[in-house]
Design a protein around this motif. Structure first.
Motif, PDB file in Angstrom:
ATOM      1  N   GLY A   7       0.813  -1.210   0.000  1.00  0.00           N
ATOM      2  CA  GLY A   7       0.000   0.000   0.000  1.00  0.00           C
ATOM      3  C   GLY A   7       0.841   1.252   0.000  1.00  0.00           C
ATOM      4  O   GLY A   7       1.934   1.292  -0.549  1.00  0.00           O
ATOM      5  N   VAL A   8       0.344   2.294   0.648  1.00  0.00           N
ATOM      6  CA  VAL A   8       1.024   3.580   0.681  1.00  0.00           C
ATOM      7  C   VAL A   8       2.373   3.462   1.377  1.00  0.00           C
ATOM      8  O   VAL A   8       3.312   4.178   1.050  1.00  0.00           O
ATOM      9  CB  VAL A   8       0.129   4.645   1.365  1.00  0.00           C
ATOM     10  N   GLU A   9       2.492   2.538   2.310  1.00  0.00           N
ATOM     11  CA  GLU A   9       3.778   2.343   2.998  1.00  0.00           C
ATOM     12  C   GLU A   9       4.877   1.947   2.025  1.00  0.00           C
ATOM     13  O   GLU A   9       6.043   2.177   2.277  1.00  0.00           O
ATOM     14  CB  GLU A   9       3.658   1.251   4.066  1.00  0.00           C
ATOM     15  N   GLY A  10       4.502   1.348   0.903  1.00  0.00           N
ATOM     16  CA  GLY A  10       5.471   0.910  -0.090  1.00  0.00           C
ATOM     17  C   GLY A  10       5.910   2.005  -1.031  1.00  0.00           C
ATOM     18  O   GLY A  10       6.668   1.754  -1.960  1.00  0.00           O
ATOM     19  N   GLY A  11       5.452   3.233  -0.807  1.00  0.00           N
ATOM     20  CA  GLY A  11       5.776   4.339  -1.693  1.00  0.00           C
ATOM     21  C   GLY A  11       7.258   4.635  -1.804  1.00  0.00           C
ATOM     22  O   GLY A  11       7.728   5.078  -2.834  1.00  0.00           O
ATOM     23  N   GLY A  12       8.026   4.403  -0.768  1.00  0.00           N
ATOM     24  CA  GLY A  12       9.472   4.632  -0.784  1.00  0.00           C
ATOM     25  C   GLY A  12      10.243   3.387  -1.149  1.00  0.00           C
ATOM     26  O   GLY A  12      11.462   3.350  -1.060  1.00  0.00           O
ATOM     27  N   GLY A  13       9.533   2.338  -1.571  1.00  0.00           N
ATOM     28  CA  GLY A  13      10.169   1.056  -1.871  1.00  0.00           C
ATOM     29  C   GLY A  13      10.181   0.173  -0.634  1.00  0.00           C
ATOM     30  O   GLY A  13       9.908   0.620   0.476  1.00  0.00           O
ATOM     31  N   ILE A  14      10.492  -1.087  -0.859  1.00  0.00           N
ATOM     32  CA  ILE A  14      10.494  -2.084   0.215  1.00  0.00           C
ATOM     33  C   ILE A  14      11.817  -2.835   0.183  1.00  0.00           C
ATOM     34  O   ILE A  14      12.280  -3.222  -0.893  1.00  0.00           O
ATOM     35  CB  ILE A  14       9.355  -3.119   0.034  1.00  0.00           C
ATOM     36  N   ILE A  15      12.423  -3.047   1.329  1.00  0.00           N
ATOM     37  CA  ILE A  15      13.574  -3.933   1.435  1.00  0.00           C
ATOM     38  C   ILE A  15      13.133  -5.093   2.308  1.00  0.00           C
ATOM     39  O   ILE A  15      12.822  -4.924   3.484  1.00  0.00           O
ATOM     40  CB  ILE A  15      14.798  -3.206   2.021  1.00  0.00           C
ATOM     41  N   VAL A  16      13.092  -6.273   1.692  1.00  0.00           N
ATOM     42  CA  VAL A  16      12.639  -7.488   2.360  1.00  0.00           C
ATOM     43  C   VAL A  16      13.867  -8.324   2.728  1.00  0.00           C
ATOM     44  O   VAL A  16      14.688  -8.637   1.868  1.00  0.00           O
ATOM     45  CB  VAL A  16      11.694  -8.321   1.444  1.00  0.00           C
ATOM     46  N   ILE A  17      13.979  -8.667   3.998  1.00  0.00           N
ATOM     47  CA  ILE A  17      15.084  -9.484   4.491  1.00  0.00           C
ATOM     48  C   ILE A  17      14.495 -10.804   4.958  1.00  0.00           C
ATOM     49  O   ILE A  17      13.629 -10.832   5.828  1.00  0.00           O
ATOM     50  CB  ILE A  17      15.826  -8.768   5.640  1.00  0.00           C
ATOM     51  N   ASN A  18      14.971 -11.910   4.354  1.00  0.00           N
ATOM     52  CA  ASN A  18      14.454 -13.238   4.687  1.00  0.00           C
ATOM     53  C   ASN A  18      15.526 -14.070   5.381  1.00  0.00           C
ATOM     54  O   ASN A  18      16.679 -14.090   4.943  1.00  0.00           O
ATOM     55  CB  ASN A  18      14.009 -13.968   3.404  1.00  0.00           C
TER      56      ASN A  18
END
Length: 141
Positions: free
Chosen positions: A127-138
């Motif tokens: 959503g809007v939180e993803g506006g700056g991009g997402i860094i996913v750490i698994n």
């Protein structure tokens, strides 16, 4: 139209553009999956003696200023409506916020399997939180 209505209208248009992934292009590192409207770069963590910022510097499109917990991380080509250019950090599916210092102290690279950077339509899931991009750490399971 009141200011409040105009603001809501603007946000709905901006969110639609975010979902459509305007202005994104695909670049890969170790492996990448680029859709027609989004970009996902994944890097495999293979040397836990390196710093988390060292791995993020390897991803095309990610800017890292400084090092260690005080580093400032941004994803190039992303403009956000929220005014905060920092990406959202997600660790094992849990949103941990935009504060890199907290993420740096939370993550042990010995337990990390891969780091993925999402932007455009791939980040729209958040959503809007993803506006700056997402860094996913698994983590390794």
């Amino acid at each position: 139209m009141t200011c409040k209505e105009a603001y809501r209208y603007f946000l709905s248009i901006a969110c639609t553009l975010l979902i459509l992934g305007c202005g994104t292009s695909g670049n890969g590192v170790s492996s990448s999956s680029a859709g027609s409207t989004g970009t996902s770069n994944k890097i495999i963590v293979d040397n836990p003696t390196l710093d988390l910022t060292d791995y993020l510097r390897r991803v095309p499109g990610v800017s890292v200023a400084g090092s260690g917990p005080n580093a400032f991380i941004t994803i190039r080509g992303i403009n956000t409506l929220l005014g905060n250019p920092s990406p959202l950090f997600v660790v094992n599916g849990v949103r941990v916020g935009r504060n890199f210092s907290n993420v740096y102290n939370l993550v042990n690279l010995h337990d990390v399997s891969n780091i993925e950077v999402l932007k455009g339509a791939d980040a729209a899931f958040y959503g809007v939180e993803g506006g700056g991009g997402i860094i996913v750490i698994n983590s390794k399971m």
